[in-house]
Write an enzyme that holds these catalytic residues in place. Structure first.
Site, short mmCIF file in Angstrom:
data_model
loop_
_atom_site.label_atom_id
_atom_site.label_comp_id
_atom_site.label_asym_id
_atom_site.label_seq_id
_atom_site.Cartn_x
_atom_site.Cartn_y
_atom_site.Cartn_z
N SER A 138 -15.78 -1.29 28.03
CA SER A 138 -15.87 0.03 27.40
C SER A 138 -17.34 0.26 27.05
CB SER A 138 -15.06 0.03 26.11
OG SER A 138 -15.32 1.19 25.35
N TYR A 151 -12.61 -3.49 17.66
CA TYR A 151 -12.59 -3.10 19.07
C TYR A 151 -13.93 -3.43 19.72
CZ TYR A 151 -11.78 -0.09 23.19
OH TYR A 151 -11.62 0.40 24.47
#
Ligand SMILES: NC(=O)c1ccc[n+]([C@@H]2O[C@H](COP(=O)([O-])OP(=O)(O)OC[C@H]3O[C@@H](n4cnc5c(N)ncnc54)[C@H](OP(=O)(O)O)[C@@H]3O)[C@@H](O)[C@H]2O)c1
Length: 274
Positions: A138, A151
């Site tokens: 990501s 995250y």
């Protein structure tokens, strides 16, 4: 035909990659937690190409399932050319408000499960003399975002392991690379393990969430750039270490973070890259 195994195919990027790889002539093992609720696109594909497309259950946090899936695929197809570690879970919330169990669950899903799958496919790929492992990270593996520490940490760790393994496996014919998506509108936010902010963080979180919700609301729904990035990562003769997809909007993230007045009031000045 080359064989690709993809995790997290119940929606979003995983579903689209399964369709895209099948279209490009791959035999596809599309895994998901609940194949009984597989998307119609994939059940129809599997019905139309029963010899080439297999839907099977895999919770990436379950060690027995991980080993079982690799054994099953090896027994049926005799090889695995590409592993795509796509399954993942998001979370938003102040670190202090995030229980340890949630932090560990996030790392089991986004890091430890994928790493164990890599460990399981490496002997097969080494024996084949070739293989491609693609980890979906990501932009959160590149930038450091407040209220997303769990995250970001899990994706940064996956990015670091990817880069190290890409060197470590170089002599074996295996390459370990990543696809780095920017924001796309998928089921990720609605499945995100978000925590409400406790009093000390409420004001900052409120502003942050408003800005971040805006970023997500403006994200594209067409995930084709991610599928194309994964196909390039799987088939390029000399693959890049990282394939970005739809990361352009992320340029606006650091200014958004900068503009969070409450953060500046407490003396924080974020660049998004620090
Ligand atoms: N969308 C974005 O903006 C974006 C940006 C950058 C990176 N990513 C990454 O892209 C990947 C795919 O996300 P997405 O956007 O396509 O979201 P998504 O539609 O929510 O897909 C996530 C997939 O992961 C699966 N999953 C979650 N926990 C799992 C587990 N324990 N075992 C197996 N599968 C599990 C979900 O399955 P269930 O249906 O069973 O929950 C779902 O199929 C993730 O790694 C995510 O972090 C997404």
């Amino acid at each position: 035909m080359p064989v690709v195994l993809i995790t997290g195919c119940s929606s979003g990027f995983g579903e689209a990659m399964a369709l895209g790889f099948a279209e490009r002539g791959f035999q596809v093992v599309a895994t998901m937690r609940k194949p009984t609720s597989a998307p119609a696109s994939l059940t129809e594909l599997a019905a139309a190409r029963p010899d080439d497309v297999m839907l099977t259950a895999l919770d990436v946090t379950d060690a027995d399932m991980r080993k079982g899936v690799i054994d099953t695929v090896n027994a049926r197809f005799g090889r695995i050319d590409v592993l795509i570690n796509n399954a993942g879970v998001g979370s938003r919330g102040a670190f202090e408000d995030t229980p340890d169990a949630q932090l560990r669950m996030m790392f089991e899903t986004n890091l430890f499960g994928p790493l164990d799958l890599i460990r399981l496919v490496l002997p097969l790929m080494r024996a084949q003399g070739s293989g491609r492992i693609i980890n979906v990270t990501s932009v959160a593996a590149m930038i450091k975002t407040p209220f997303m520490s769990a995250y970001c940490a899990s994706k940064h760790a996956l990015d670091a392991a990817t880069a190290a393994l890409n060197i470590e496996t170089r002599g074996t014919g295996v390459r370990v690379v990543s696809v780095v998506p920017g924001p796309f509108k998928t089921a990720l936010p609605q499945n995100s393990l978000d925590r409400a902010a406790s009093a000390p963080y409420a004001a900052i979180a409120e502003t942050f969430n408003r800005n971040f919700d805006g970023l997500e609301a403006g994200a594209p729904t067409d995930v084709t750039p991610v599928v194309l990035a994964a196909l390039a990562a799987a088939t390029d003769a000399e693959p890049l270490l990282r394939y970005t997809a739809g990361t352009e909007p992320v340029k606006i993230l650091p200014p958004i973070l900068q503009a969070l007045a409450p953060l500046e009031k407490i003396g924080l000045h974020l660049t998004g890259q620090d």
